[in-house]
Scaffold this motif. Structure first.
Motif, mmCIF file in Angstrom:
data_model
loop_
_atom_site.group_PDB
_atom_site.id
_atom_site.type_symbol
_atom_site.label_atom_id
_atom_site.label_comp_id
_atom_site.label_asym_id
_atom_site.label_seq_id
_atom_site.Cartn_x
_atom_site.Cartn_y
_atom_site.Cartn_z
ATOM 1 N N THR A 26 -9.806 12.510 12.525
ATOM 2 C CA THR A 26 -9.117 11.946 13.673
ATOM 3 C C THR A 26 -7.715 11.548 13.223
ATOM 4 O OG1 THR A 26 -11.250 10.885 14.003
ATOM 5 C CG2 THR A 26 -9.525 10.415 15.600
ATOM 6 N N PRO A 27 -6.718 11.919 13.980
ATOM 7 C CA PRO A 27 -5.361 11.577 13.556
ATOM 8 C C PRO A 27 -5.223 10.073 13.327
ATOM 9 C CG PRO A 27 -5.318 13.022 15.479
ATOM 10 C CD PRO A 27 -6.749 12.652 15.229
ATOM 11 N N ALA A 28 -4.605 9.740 12.229
ATOM 12 C CA ALA A 28 -4.381 8.335 11.893
ATOM 13 C C ALA A 28 -2.884 8.079 11.898
ATOM 14 C CB ALA A 28 -4.967 8.021 10.520
ATOM 15 N N ALA A 29 -2.531 6.819 11.930
ATOM 16 C CA ALA A 29 -1.123 6.453 11.907
ATOM 17 C C ALA A 29 -0.476 6.933 10.617
ATOM 18 C CB ALA A 29 -0.973 4.949 12.059
ATOM 19 N N ALA A 33 -2.610 7.982 3.964
ATOM 20 C CA ALA A 33 -3.595 6.926 3.727
ATOM 21 C C ALA A 33 -4.981 7.407 4.108
ATOM 22 C CB ALA A 33 -3.236 5.672 4.512
ATOM 23 N N ASN A 34 -5.090 8.182 5.195
ATOM 24 C CA ASN A 34 -6.366 8.734 5.628
ATOM 25 C C ASN A 34 -6.910 9.680 4.553
ATOM 26 O OD1 ASN A 34 -8.509 9.117 7.476
ATOM 27 N ND2 ASN A 34 -7.560 11.022 8.166
ATOM 28 N N LEU A 35 -6.065 10.546 4.012
ATOM 29 C CA LEU A 35 -6.478 11.478 2.962
ATOM 30 C C LEU A 35 -6.924 10.710 1.718
ATOM 31 C CD1 LEU A 35 -6.797 14.353 1.920
ATOM 32 C CD2 LEU A 35 -4.401 14.285 1.217
ATOM 33 N N ALA A 36 -6.168 9.698 1.336
ATOM 34 C CA ALA A 36 -6.528 8.886 0.167
ATOM 35 C C ALA A 36 -7.877 8.203 0.389
ATOM 36 C CB ALA A 36 -5.441 7.858 -0.126
#
Length: 166
Positions: A26-29, A33-36
């Motif tokens: 889901t797209p994050a801001a 950070a989402n990948l990490a």
């Protein structure tokens, strides 16, 4: 130390389809950070899987890079067979293509070879290939427990430890 190659599509399924490491989420801001976060969760899941096999090392560290599908394993194993089992356990996970071995061993011994199972393989045939005698198949089975629950339960793409004969 070095890189061990695995087949990314084979192995234990630790990640559900919705939580595949480094997959589109889901797209994050902040996508970085989402990948990490996904990489951290995948590394933690692989470390938990290793421990669930009864394998451990001092300061065991497991990180996952979803872009390259590479697991890096650090720490100090008590002996060479334990180190090799940890590396193979980390690599025989679906979505892992390579394991970067950064481990050390308290009591070093000769390193094992690795064999990638192909269709039609069984432990008898593999023992004949590496040892000249299929009757030595139990050496391979023992080197790969607890990941192998039965000598008859190997699958194409699985990587097995082939220890040196003593």
């Amino acid at each position: 130390m070095g890189i061990i190659n695995f087949i990314k599509e084979a192995g234990e399924k630790l990640f559900g389809a919705a939580s595949t490491p480094a997959a589109a989420a889901t797209p994050a801001a902040d996508p970085a950070a989402n990948l990490a976060d996904l990489n951290q969760k995948a590394g933690d899941a692989i470390a938990a899987y290793i421990r669930s096999q009864g394998l451990n090392a001092d300061n065991l560290g497991v990180t996952y890079d979803g872009v390259s599908h590479t697991v890096t394993v650090t720490g100090t194993a008590a002996d060479q067979p334990t180190k090799e089992k940890i590396l193979v356990a980390a690599g025989n996970v679906q979505n892992v293509d390579k394991v970067n071995d950064q481990m050390s061993v308290t009591n070093p011994a000769p390193e094992a070879q690795h064999h990638t199972v192909v269709a039609g393989d069984n432990l008898w045939k593999i023992a004949e290939k590496y040892y000249g005698s299929g009757a030595k198949n139990d050496v391979i089975f023992q080197a790969n427990t607890p990941m192998l629950k039965s000598p008859d339960k190997i699958y194409p793409g699985q990587v097995l430890v082939i220890p040196p004969l003593q």
